[in-house]
Write a protein that holds these residues in place. Structure first.
Motif, mmCIF file in Angstrom:
data_model
loop_
_atom_site.group_PDB
_atom_site.id
_atom_site.type_symbol
_atom_site.label_atom_id
_atom_site.label_comp_id
_atom_site.label_asym_id
_atom_site.label_seq_id
_atom_site.Cartn_x
_atom_site.Cartn_y
_atom_site.Cartn_z
ATOM 1 N N SER A 192 0.847 -1.191 0.000
ATOM 2 C CA SER A 192 0.000 0.000 0.000
ATOM 3 C C SER A 192 0.883 1.242 0.000
ATOM 4 C CB SER A 192 -0.926 0.011 1.210
ATOM 5 O OG SER A 192 -0.187 0.053 2.411
ATOM 6 N N GLY A 193 0.255 2.376 -0.278
ATOM 7 C CA GLY A 193 0.995 3.628 -0.325
ATOM 8 C C GLY A 193 1.264 4.018 -1.759
ATOM 9 N N ARG A 194 2.484 4.432 -2.025
ATOM 10 C CA ARG A 194 2.856 4.842 -3.373
ATOM 11 C C ARG A 194 2.732 3.655 -4.333
ATOM 12 N NH1 ARG A 194 8.795 7.316 -5.075
ATOM 13 N NH2 ARG A 194 8.342 7.638 -7.278
ATOM 14 N N THR A 195 2.272 3.906 -5.531
ATOM 15 C CA THR A 195 2.115 2.839 -6.508
ATOM 16 C C THR A 195 3.156 2.974 -7.611
ATOM 17 O OG1 THR A 195 0.496 4.122 -7.735
ATOM 18 C CG2 THR A 195 -0.340 2.619 -6.053
ATOM 19 N N PHE A 196 3.478 1.846 -8.226
ATOM 20 C CA PHE A 196 4.443 1.805 -9.305
ATOM 21 C C PHE A 196 3.857 1.026 -10.468
ATOM 22 C CE2 PHE A 196 7.705 3.510 -6.650
ATOM 23 C CZ PHE A 196 7.458 2.997 -5.403
ATOM 24 N N THR A 197 4.338 1.325 -11.640
ATOM 25 C CA THR A 197 3.847 0.618 -12.812
ATOM 26 C C THR A 197 4.523 -0.724 -12.975
ATOM 27 O OG1 THR A 197 3.389 2.717 -13.906
ATOM 28 C CG2 THR A 197 3.506 0.743 -15.286
ATOM 29 N N ILE A 198 5.843 -0.722 -12.774
ATOM 30 C CA ILE A 198 6.620 -1.927 -13.014
ATOM 31 C C ILE A 198 7.410 -2.256 -11.748
ATOM 32 C CG2 ILE A 198 8.377 -3.013 -14.433
ATOM 33 C CD1 ILE A 198 7.684 -1.064 -16.655
ATOM 34 N N TYR A 199 7.178 -3.435 -11.220
ATOM 35 C CA TYR A 199 7.895 -3.827 -10.019
ATOM 36 C C TYR A 199 7.908 -5.346 -9.888
ATOM 37 C CZ TYR A 199 3.132 -4.099 -8.215
ATOM 38 O OH TYR A 199 1.810 -4.386 -8.043
ATOM 39 N N ASN A 200 8.908 -5.830 -9.224
ATOM 40 C CA ASN A 200 9.007 -7.232 -8.874
ATOM 41 C C ASN A 200 8.631 -7.395 -7.405
ATOM 42 O OD1 ASN A 200 10.182 -7.554 -11.442
ATOM 43 N ND2 ASN A 200 12.247 -7.314 -10.601
ATOM 44 N N MET A 201 8.054 -8.536 -7.060
ATOM 45 C CA MET A 201 7.739 -8.827 -5.659
ATOM 46 C C MET A 201 8.199 -10.230 -5.318
ATOM 47 S SD MET A 201 4.026 -7.123 -4.822
ATOM 48 C CE MET A 201 4.321 -7.181 -3.040
ATOM 49 N N GLY A 202 8.587 -10.399 -4.084
ATOM 50 C CA GLY A 202 9.065 -11.720 -3.708
ATOM 51 C C GLY A 202 9.206 -11.884 -2.210
ATOM 52 N N TRP A 203 9.908 -12.957 -1.851
ATOM 53 C CA TRP A 203 10.087 -13.325 -0.455
ATOM 54 C C TRP A 203 11.541 -13.690 -0.174
ATOM 55 C CZ3 TRP A 203 6.024 -12.935 2.912
ATOM 56 C CH2 TRP A 203 4.748 -12.818 2.352
ATOM 57 N N LEU A 252 9.720 -5.821 -2.272
ATOM 58 C CA LEU A 252 9.259 -5.181 -3.512
ATOM 59 C C LEU A 252 10.423 -4.403 -4.103
ATOM 60 C CD1 LEU A 252 5.928 -3.339 -4.150
ATOM 61 C CD2 LEU A 252 8.070 -2.300 -4.877
ATOM 62 N N GLN A 253 10.654 -4.603 -5.366
ATOM 63 C CA GLN A 253 11.735 -3.904 -6.076
ATOM 64 C C GLN A 253 11.150 -3.164 -7.258
ATOM 65 O OE1 GLN A 253 14.464 -6.255 -8.447
ATOM 66 N NE2 GLN A 253 16.197 -5.051 -7.698
ATOM 67 N N VAL A 254 11.367 -1.873 -7.295
ATOM 68 C CA VAL A 254 10.873 -1.059 -8.398
ATOM 69 C C VAL A 254 11.787 -1.262 -9.606
ATOM 70 C CG1 VAL A 254 10.303 1.261 -9.162
ATOM 71 C CG2 VAL A 254 9.964 0.629 -6.763
ATOM 72 N N VAL A 255 11.205 -1.391 -10.772
ATOM 73 C CA VAL A 255 11.947 -1.568 -12.017
ATOM 74 C C VAL A 255 11.761 -0.334 -12.885
ATOM 75 C CG1 VAL A 255 12.222 -2.989 -14.070
ATOM 76 C CG2 VAL A 255 11.594 -4.049 -11.880
ATOM 77 N N PRO A 256 12.831 0.258 -13.463
ATOM 78 C CA PRO A 256 14.233 -0.155 -13.350
ATOM 79 C C PRO A 256 15.031 0.572 -12.273
ATOM 80 C CG PRO A 256 14.034 1.495 -15.049
ATOM 81 C CD PRO A 256 12.652 1.310 -14.484
ATOM 82 N N ALA A 257 14.360 1.357 -11.439
ATOM 83 C CA ALA A 257 15.101 2.164 -10.461
ATOM 84 C C ALA A 257 15.817 1.318 -9.416
ATOM 85 C CB ALA A 257 14.158 3.129 -9.769
ATOM 86 N N ALA A 281 11.877 -16.700 -3.197
ATOM 87 C CA ALA A 281 11.136 -16.737 -4.456
ATOM 88 C C ALA A 281 10.821 -15.317 -4.905
ATOM 89 C CB ALA A 281 9.849 -17.544 -4.311
ATOM 90 N N ARG A 282 10.623 -15.174 -6.220
ATOM 91 C CA ARG A 282 10.309 -13.869 -6.781
ATOM 92 C C ARG A 282 9.405 -14.044 -7.987
ATOM 93 N NH1 ARG A 282 15.081 -12.566 -8.115
ATOM 94 N NH2 ARG A 282 14.909 -12.972 -10.352
ATOM 95 N N VAL A 283 8.445 -13.142 -8.130
ATOM 96 C CA VAL A 283 7.655 -13.072 -9.352
ATOM 97 C C VAL A 283 7.892 -11.689 -9.946
ATOM 98 C CG1 VAL A 283 5.572 -12.477 -8.027
ATOM 99 C CG2 VAL A 283 5.351 -13.233 -10.393
ATOM 100 N N ASN A 284 8.351 -11.674 -11.175
ATOM 101 C CA ASN A 284 8.755 -10.432 -11.819
ATOM 102 C C ASN A 284 7.575 -9.706 -12.452
ATOM 103 O OD1 ASN A 284 11.525 -10.780 -11.170
ATOM 104 N ND2 ASN A 284 11.699 -12.244 -12.849
ATOM 105 N N TRP A 285 7.868 -8.490 -12.914
ATOM 106 C CA TRP A 285 6.816 -7.653 -13.498
ATOM 107 C C TRP A 285 6.184 -8.326 -14.714
ATOM 108 C CZ3 TRP A 285 7.355 -6.090 -18.547
ATOM 109 C CH2 TRP A 285 8.629 -6.273 -19.105
ATOM 110 N N ASP A 286 6.959 -9.196 -15.404
ATOM 111 C CA ASP A 286 6.443 -9.862 -16.597
ATOM 112 C C ASP A 286 5.860 -11.233 -16.268
ATOM 113 O OD1 ASP A 286 9.672 -11.057 -17.881
ATOM 114 O OD2 ASP A 286 8.696 -11.243 -15.930
ATOM 115 N N ASP A 287 5.657 -11.506 -14.983
ATOM 116 C CA ASP A 287 5.068 -12.748 -14.478
ATOM 117 C C ASP A 287 6.033 -13.929 -14.526
ATOM 118 O OD1 ASP A 287 2.173 -14.829 -14.812
ATOM 119 O OD2 ASP A 287 2.773 -13.608 -13.107
ATOM 120 N N SER A 288 7.282 -13.710 -14.885
ATOM 121 C CA SER A 288 8.254 -14.788 -14.774
ATOM 122 C C SER A 288 8.576 -15.011 -13.294
ATOM 123 C CB SER A 288 9.529 -14.453 -15.554
ATOM 124 O OG SER A 288 10.126 -13.258 -15.052
ATOM 125 N N ARG A 289 9.022 -16.212 -12.973
ATOM 126 C CA ARG A 289 9.252 -16.574 -11.576
ATOM 127 C C ARG A 289 10.636 -17.161 -11.365
ATOM 128 N NH1 ARG A 289 3.985 -16.684 -12.674
ATOM 129 N NH2 ARG A 289 2.449 -16.472 -11.012
#
Length: 117
Positions: A25-36, A97-102, A49-57
């Motif tokens: 929650s909070g600031r939103t981003f268009t492209i980001y990866n999320m994981g554990w 959460l990792q913002v892409v490409p920043a 594990a990680r799921v990328n912005w393009d749904d690759s894992r």
């Protein structure tokens, strides 16, 4: 700023299952990866594990075939289904959460998973 809140940790016997969830929650981003990531007592934090912005894992070798990561972009959530848990999986699990490409990163406060033998 971004807030990540984990839920779903707990105590389970070896061979059991748990599902972790993380809501951003909070600031939103268009492209980001999320994981554990996870960190056991006395050990360094490690990738799970990680799921990328393009749904690759991607998965750590130690959890392949047992853990499944998924994301719901509409709800800004990422989940981790953990099956056939082992005592070695005992750790605090952190949402990431990792913002892409920043490459800006955000972390949750952690959810404890304890697996008894």
């Amino acid at each position: 700023q971004v807030q990540l809140v984990e839920s779903g940790g707990g105590l389970v016997q070896a061979g059991g299952s748990l599902k972790l969830a993380c809501v951003a929650s909070g600031r939103t981003f268009t492209i980001y990866n999320m994981g554990w990531f996870r960190q056991a007592p006395g050990k360094e934090r490690e990738f799970v594990a990680r799921v990328n912005w393009d749904d690759s894992r991607a998965y750590a070798d130690s959890v392949k075939g047992r853990f499944t990561i998924s994301r719901d972009n509409a709800r800004n959530t990422v989940s981790l289904q953990m099956n056939n848990l082992e005592p070695e999986d005992t750790a605090a699990y952190y949402c990431h959460l990792q913002v892409v490409p920043a490459a800006t990163e955000y972390w949750g406060q952690g959810a404890q998973v304890t697996v008894s033998s």
